[in-house]
Structure formats: C-alpha cells, structure tokens
Write an enzyme that holds these catalytic residues in place. Sequence first.
Site, short mmCIF file in Angstrom:
data_model
loop_
_atom_site.label_atom_id
_atom_site.label_comp_id
_atom_site.label_asym_id
_atom_site.label_seq_id
_atom_site.Cartn_x
_atom_site.Cartn_y
_atom_site.Cartn_z
N LEU A 77 0.85 -1.19 0.00
CA LEU A 77 0.00 0.00 0.00
C LEU A 77 0.88 1.23 0.00
CD1 LEU A 77 -2.88 -0.66 2.58
CD2 LEU A 77 -3.14 -0.26 0.13
N ASP A 78 0.50 2.26 -0.75
CA ASP A 78 1.24 3.52 -0.73
C ASP A 78 1.26 4.07 0.69
OD1 ASP A 78 1.68 3.46 -3.46
OD2 ASP A 78 -0.07 4.68 -3.94
N PRO A 79 2.29 4.84 1.05
CA PRO A 79 2.38 5.38 2.42
C PRO A 79 1.12 6.13 2.87
CG PRO A 79 4.46 5.70 1.30
CD PRO A 79 3.51 5.15 0.27
N ALA A 106 -1.92 5.65 1.83
CA ALA A 106 -3.12 4.81 1.76
C ALA A 106 -3.38 4.15 3.11
CB ALA A 106 -2.96 3.76 0.68
#
Length: 301
Positions: free
Chosen positions: A46-48, A50
């Site tokens: 997951l993106d930071p 998100a």
Amino acid sequence: MARKRKGRDISGWLVVDKPAGLTSTAVVNKVRWAMDAKKAGHAGTLDPDATGVLAVALGEATKTVPFITDALKAYTFTVRLGQATNTDDAEGEVIASSDLRPEDAAIKDALGAFVGDIMQVPPKFSAVKIDGQRAYKLARDGEDVEIAARPLWVEELVMTDRPDADHVTLEMTCGKGGYVRSIARDLGEALGCHGHVRELRRIWSGPFDASDGVTLEQVDALAKTPDLDAFLRPLEEGLQELPEVRATDEGAAKMRNGNPGMVFASDVEYGDECWASLDGKAVAVGRFKSGELHPSRVFNT
C-alpha cells in the site's frame, strides 16, 4: 556460518488496518517486533498515504503470500478532478490543471472503459523496475521515465459519491498489480479535466477485510503478549483461493519430505493446483495428479 535468525517460530496472518503516513515495510517491521517473529512479509504493498488492509504473514504463512497477492482486492478512493500531479496523488506537484468539471453522468459513462481486461501504465513514482532500477528513483533524479503498459483485470468500478464539483468517490475491485493512482490519472484524462488520487483505502484483500484488522495502536499496546497472539489468524486462510484435498497420514508424511503423497480429492482435475490438509492443517501446496499431490511448497508446522 550463517547467523541464526532471532525470534519465535510463529506462523499465521495478522491483518492490520494500516494508517496513513507509514510504508508497508514499516508496518511489517512493527508487527515482526511486536510478535517477536523470526520471519514476516506482506501481501500487496500500500502507498504510504493509503489506509486499509495490509495482511502481514508470519513464519510459514509467508509461503501463502502469492495466493493473497493474486486474489481480488477492493479499494475505495477519492479522485481530485481538475488537477494532474507528477505522482498521480496528492503528495506530488501539480503539473496540469483544468477548469472543466464533468457532470455525474459523464463520469459514470467513462468508467466503463476501465472495467474488464484493460492495459494500465503504472505511475512514474512507483516500485516498477526499469533496467534493474526502481521507477521512483529514476523519477526523483529527474529522468524521463517511460513505463510499459501492463494488463489488469478490473472486476468492478463504480461511482459511490460526489462530495462536491472537485471530487468523486469510486469503488474498485481488481486483480493483481492494479494501481489506483493510474485509474485516477487515466480517468481524468478521459474526461478531459485531469485527475489524481486524494484519498485511498483498501477495504478487503482476498479473505481479509479491513473491518477485521487490528490498528497499530493495538499492536503497540499489546506487543509481545498473548493478547496480541489472539488476533493471529491461521495460515490456511491464505489458501482460500485454492481447492483443498485431504491427505492420508502416509501421504502427509511423504509430502513433508517433498515427495508426492496420496490424497482424497473431489471437484479437482488432473494438474490442478490445490492444497493438502491433514486434520485441518496445511501440509503442502502442489499439483494434483492421479490421486496424489505433487508438492511445490511444504509447510513445516
């Protein structure tokens, strides 16, 4: 002589409801410390910024990570219309803007082009490798990154809310390797107004749901106690996407040594990938052939 890895031989899944502001790797490291586990990994970055489901595999459960990574996942996300950024999310610099704000009907009509088998170009600021280097590192160095399009299965993409003229909230169910940031970027281009992701949450991944996840506050508060262990889910949950066959005692012993073993099977065909159990516990994953499972992964539990 190799250094022996410290920690407990503990196996299973800890489903974390990841907060914004942390990398997936940082969450895994926190869980590994809190569980005092020898080995840990995660199923799908997951993106930071998100939030949502980050399924952390411990011990032998790490062998089931590919099956969660390949499973369908669902996201809810908000797109900021009227602006494109160099990262395709709110962290980047605005590189194009538009005063156009499409009507709801136009947005709904445009979503159909992003459903089914599509080709998607990952964001330039992503972990995709180009000639052995991560794309985001090249992009940060100012290089003009060209990333090839790749296939993606999108099961569903629907509009769920329109908070205001500048924003639209969508929900997407997709397969492995999907970039929500790319969907937002490409939807904005299709609508002629530009777009980027403002907020992103993964609401489920395979069998794991965000509503069942523990928070990092709970992980910290319960670290290295039996109360945290109580949240651990069996490694077998990572095999839900595969059919199950039942091993005989003798077959299980053979499979644990890496050899084909006898199984009882129904609803599987020759060559199917499946997992073998004994008394409900996973023994191995492999291919079913003529009444035996030929193991490719063996579980040492």
